[in-house]
Design a protein around this motif. Structure first.
Motif, PDB file in Angstrom:
ATOM      1  N   GLN A   1       0.839  -1.201   0.000  1.00 29.05           N
ATOM      2  CA  GLN A   1       0.000   0.000   0.000  1.00 29.05           C
ATOM      3  C   GLN A   1       0.874   1.250   0.000  1.00 29.05           C
ATOM      4  OE1 GLN A   1      -2.658   0.282   3.342  1.00 29.05           O
ATOM      5  NE2 GLN A   1      -3.074   2.437   2.978  1.00 29.05           N
ATOM      6  N   PRO A   2       0.612   2.187  -0.926  1.00 37.49           N
ATOM      7  CA  PRO A   2       1.386   3.427  -0.922  1.00 37.49           C
ATOM      8  C   PRO A   2       0.951   4.347   0.218  1.00 37.49           C
ATOM      9  CG  PRO A   2      -0.257   3.496  -2.660  1.00 37.49           C
ATOM     10  CD  PRO A   2      -0.341   2.136  -2.033  1.00 37.49           C
ATOM     11  N   VAL A   3       1.923   5.032   0.774  1.00 41.13           N
ATOM     12  CA  VAL A   3       1.670   6.024   1.816  1.00 41.13           C
ATOM     13  C   VAL A   3       2.500   7.259   1.490  1.00 41.13           C
ATOM     14  CG1 VAL A   3       1.039   4.396   3.648  1.00 41.13           C
ATOM     15  CG2 VAL A   3       3.427   5.006   3.319  1.00 41.13           C
ATOM     16  N   MET A   4       2.067   8.388   2.009  1.00 41.51           N
ATOM     17  CA  MET A   4       2.748   9.640   1.719  1.00 41.51           C
ATOM     18  C   MET A   4       3.167  10.298   3.028  1.00 41.51           C
ATOM     19  SD  MET A   4       1.550  12.373  -1.043  1.00 41.51           S
ATOM     20  CE  MET A   4       2.805  12.199  -2.258  1.00 41.51           C
ATOM     21  N   GLN A   5       4.407  10.755   3.066  1.00 40.75           N
ATOM     22  CA  GLN A   5       4.925  11.487   4.217  1.00 40.75           C
ATOM     23  C   GLN A   5       5.183  12.919   3.778  1.00 40.75           C
ATOM     24  OE1 GLN A   5       6.977   8.774   2.982  1.00 40.75           O
ATOM     25  NE2 GLN A   5       5.691   7.339   4.067  1.00 40.75           N
ATOM     26  N   LEU A   6       4.825  13.852   4.654  1.00 38.13           N
ATOM     27  CA  LEU A   6       5.056  15.264   4.372  1.00 38.13           C
ATOM     28  C   LEU A   6       6.076  15.820   5.343  1.00 38.13           C
ATOM     29  CD1 LEU A   6       1.421  16.575   3.749  1.00 38.13           C
ATOM     30  CD2 LEU A   6       3.005  15.495   2.151  1.00 38.13           C
ATOM     31  N   THR A   7       6.955  16.677   4.838  1.00 37.51           N
ATOM     32  CA  THR A   7       7.932  17.381   5.657  1.00 37.51           C
ATOM     33  C   THR A   7       7.936  18.835   5.223  1.00 37.51           C
ATOM     34  OG1 THR A   7       9.713  16.832   4.104  1.00 37.51           O
ATOM     35  CG2 THR A   7       9.403  15.328   5.972  1.00 37.51           C
ATOM     36  N   GLY A   8       8.727  19.645   5.894  1.00 31.90           N
ATOM     37  CA  GLY A   8       8.920  21.029   5.472  1.00 31.90           C
ATOM     38  C   GLY A   8       7.622  21.804   5.350  1.00 31.90           C
ATOM     39  N   TRP A   9       7.555  22.609   4.296  1.00 28.86           N
ATOM     40  CA  TRP A   9       6.422  23.492   4.102  1.00 28.86           C
ATOM     41  C   TRP A   9       5.130  22.718   3.878  1.00 28.86           C
ATOM     42  CZ3 TRP A   9       2.503  25.432   1.118  1.00 28.86           C
ATOM     43  CH2 TRP A   9       2.061  26.715   1.433  1.00 28.86           C
ATOM     44  N   ALA A  10       5.196  21.566   3.249  1.00 21.45           N
ATOM     45  CA  ALA A  10       4.001  20.747   3.028  1.00 21.45           C
ATOM     46  C   ALA A  10       3.413  20.300   4.366  1.00 21.45           C
ATOM     47  CB  ALA A  10       4.325  19.542   2.152  1.00 21.45           C
ATOM     48  N   ALA A  11       4.276  19.889   5.296  1.00 17.38           N
ATOM     49  CA  ALA A  11       3.799  19.495   6.623  1.00 17.38           C
ATOM     50  C   ALA A  11       3.220  20.687   7.373  1.00 17.38           C
ATOM     51  CB  ALA A  11       4.938  18.860   7.426  1.00 17.38           C
ATOM     52  N   GLU A  12       3.839  21.851   7.219  1.00 15.91           N
ATOM     53  CA  GLU A  12       3.314  23.062   7.854  1.00 15.91           C
ATOM     54  C   GLU A  12       1.943  23.412   7.288  1.00 15.91           C
ATOM     55  OE1 GLU A  12       6.180  26.240   7.542  1.00 15.91           O
ATOM     56  OE2 GLU A  12       7.788  24.935   8.268  1.00 15.91           O
ATOM     57  N   ARG A  13       1.787  23.314   5.986  1.00 16.14           N
ATOM     58  CA  ARG A  13       0.498  23.609   5.347  1.00 16.14           C
ATOM     59  C   ARG A  13      -0.564  22.631   5.833  1.00 16.14           C
ATOM     60  NH1 ARG A  13      -3.626  26.449   3.659  1.00 16.14           N
ATOM     61  NH2 ARG A  13      -4.731  25.444   1.964  1.00 16.14           N
TER      62      ARG A  13
END
Length: 137
Positions: free
Chosen positions: A86-98
């Motif tokens: 199963q694909p999963v997505m991790q966010l960091t940086g500005w994407a995580a802040e948004r």
């Protein structure tokens, strides 16, 4: 509740041409090291694997309501797979802040991602869901 939905369709042949023309420069600008290892580990589907991840990043930026013009780096959004595939997505940086900014108080954000390809197309959908956090007792 649904906070955002994004989809994208990428042409695998176009991504293959970009890989051939720009090689490592393109890969390191857009994809994390783990994403590169995943794609390069699939010798019969390298371009398709990159195309699906490209589409997922585009779809995620749309679900965040920003597109890629508001400061999100390509590498702020990374696709990996659970042991089940199963694909999963991790966010960091500005994407995580948004994501944090758009998540209501007392809720947690959950990203759902699905990928598919059927040459010459790769497609991704991303849905951002906000679930109430469990009440503390």
């Amino acid at each position: 509740m649904i906070l955002g939905i994004g989809s994208d369709l990428a042409n695998i042949d176009r991504i293959a041409a970009v890989l051939e023309r720009h090689g490592a420069r393109f890969k390191t600008r857009v994809f994390t090291a783990a994403e590169q290892r995943k794609a390069e580990g699939r010798p019969r589907a390298i371009a398709a694997t990159y195309a699906k991840r490209w589409a997922a990043k585009e779809a995620c930026s749309k679900a965040l309501g920003t597109g890629l013009a508001m400061g999100i780096s390509w590498k702020d959004m990374a696709v990996s797979n659970l042991a089940s595939g199963q694909p999963v997505m991790q966010l960091t940086g500005w994407a995580a802040e948004r994501l944090a900014a758009m998540t209501p108080p007392d809720h947690e954000a959950i990203l759902h991602v699905t990928l598919t390809d059927d040459h010459p197309w790769a497609q991704a959908f991303v849905v951002i869901e906000a679930r109430p956090k469990p009440a503390r007792t």
